[in-house]
Design an enzyme around this catalytic site. Sequence first.
Site, PDB file in Angstrom:
ATOM      1  N   ASP A   1       0.840  -1.183   0.000  1.00 57.44           N
ATOM      2  CA  ASP A   1       0.000   0.000   0.000  1.00 57.44           C
ATOM      3  C   ASP A   1       0.878   1.237   0.000  1.00 57.44           C
ATOM      4  O   ASP A   1       2.046   1.196   0.404  1.00 57.44           O
ATOM      5  CB  ASP A   1      -0.927   0.025   1.224  1.00 57.44           C
ATOM      6  CG  ASP A   1      -2.133   0.947   1.033  1.00 57.44           C
ATOM      7  OD1 ASP A   1      -2.436   1.315  -0.123  1.00 57.44           O
ATOM      8  OD2 ASP A   1      -2.765   1.310   2.038  1.00 57.44           O
ATOM      9  N   GLY A   2       0.296   2.324  -0.472  1.00 54.88           N
ATOM     10  CA  GLY A   2       0.946   3.623  -0.453  1.00 54.88           C
ATOM     11  C   GLY A   2      -0.005   4.622   0.175  1.00 54.88           C
ATOM     12  O   GLY A   2      -1.221   4.442   0.141  1.00 54.88           O
TER      13      GLY A   2
ATOM     14  N   GLU B   1       2.244   3.794  -4.220  1.00 52.67           N
ATOM     15  CA  GLU B   1       1.704   2.453  -4.508  1.00 52.67           C
ATOM     16  C   GLU B   1       2.727   1.656  -5.335  1.00 52.67           C
ATOM     17  O   GLU B   1       2.987   0.485  -5.054  1.00 52.67           O
ATOM     18  CB  GLU B   1       0.379   2.563  -5.269  1.00 52.67           C
ATOM     19  CG  GLU B   1      -0.757   3.203  -4.498  1.00 52.67           C
ATOM     20  CD  GLU B   1      -1.439   2.300  -3.491  1.00 52.67           C
ATOM     21  OE1 GLU B   1      -1.085   1.111  -3.371  1.00 52.67           O
ATOM     22  OE2 GLU B   1      -2.363   2.797  -2.818  1.00 52.67           O
TER      23      GLU B   1
ATOM     24  N   ASP C   1      -4.473  -2.479  -3.362  1.00 53.87           N
ATOM     25  CA  ASP C   1      -5.758  -1.797  -3.499  1.00 53.87           C
ATOM     26  C   ASP C   1      -5.703  -0.757  -4.617  1.00 53.87           C
ATOM     27  O   ASP C   1      -6.615   0.038  -4.777  1.00 53.87           O
ATOM     28  CB  ASP C   1      -6.207  -1.179  -2.173  1.00 53.87           C
ATOM     29  CG  ASP C   1      -5.275  -0.091  -1.660  1.00 53.87           C
ATOM     30  OD1 ASP C   1      -4.310   0.293  -2.365  1.00 53.87           O
ATOM     31  OD2 ASP C   1      -5.498   0.390  -0.528  1.00 53.87           O
TER      32      ASP C   1
ATOM     33  N   HIS D   1      -9.258  -0.094   2.798  1.00 56.06           N
ATOM     34  CA  HIS D   1     -10.022   0.342   3.974  1.00 56.06           C
ATOM     35  C   HIS D   1     -11.322  -0.457   4.136  1.00 56.06           C
ATOM     36  O   HIS D   1     -12.361   0.093   4.474  1.00 56.06           O
ATOM     37  CB  HIS D   1     -10.317   1.846   3.894  1.00 56.06           C
ATOM     38  CG  HIS D   1      -9.078   2.651   3.637  1.00 56.06           C
ATOM     39  ND1 HIS D   1      -8.108   2.860   4.587  1.00 56.06           N
ATOM     40  CD2 HIS D   1      -8.638   3.263   2.510  1.00 56.06           C
ATOM     41  CE1 HIS D   1      -7.137   3.583   4.070  1.00 56.06           C
ATOM     42  NE2 HIS D   1      -7.424   3.841   2.805  1.00 56.06           N
TER      43      HIS D   1
ATOM     44  N   ASP E   1      -1.345   0.073   5.213  1.00 59.46           N
ATOM     45  CA  ASP E   1      -1.789   1.466   5.240  1.00 59.46           C
ATOM     46  C   ASP E   1      -1.262   2.159   6.494  1.00 59.46           C
ATOM     47  O   ASP E   1      -0.746   3.280   6.427  1.00 59.46           O
ATOM     48  CB  ASP E   1      -3.319   1.535   5.187  1.00 59.46           C
ATOM     49  CG  ASP E   1      -3.816   2.965   5.189  1.00 59.46           C
ATOM     50  OD1 ASP E   1      -3.508   3.699   4.221  1.00 59.46           O
ATOM     51  OD2 ASP E   1      -4.494   3.365   6.152  1.00 59.46           O
TER      52      ASP E   1
END
Length: 147
Positions: free
Chosen positions: A12-13, A50, A72, A127, A137
Amino acid sequence: MIVLKKVKIFSDGACSGNPGPGGWAAILRYNGHEKKISGFEKMTTNNRMELSAIINALKILKEPCEVEVYSDSKYIINAIEKKWLFKWSKNNWKKSNNKEVINIELWKEILNLINLHKISLIWIKGHSGNPENEECDRMATEAYKSH
């Protein structure tokens, strides 16, 4: 027949503002072992973070592997799964509208890395309670907030 090691990468970023300070994070899992990595940039975009998460995770692998990448980011998933990345590469890093691809240097790096491995990409909704995505995250946010 060569049997490749099976690795799972969750990535994740995160970015505060877009552009703004950002962080990336990844969790690598192999054979019961887990490694967590993260990093930051002072001024960046969410898409760059990302991409950086996946790039940095793949760089850790010391040999060709069968890799499941969980992200994501529809941006990354679509670029690879829909073969946009390969078309951009063949078209001198221009999109179908003849505009230059953004983040060329990162896409070139991803292309080189995914060619070393057998990659499958799995999109997970951000999320949404996925424990690994939530952890990535948290790590990515912590990476930019702590600098």
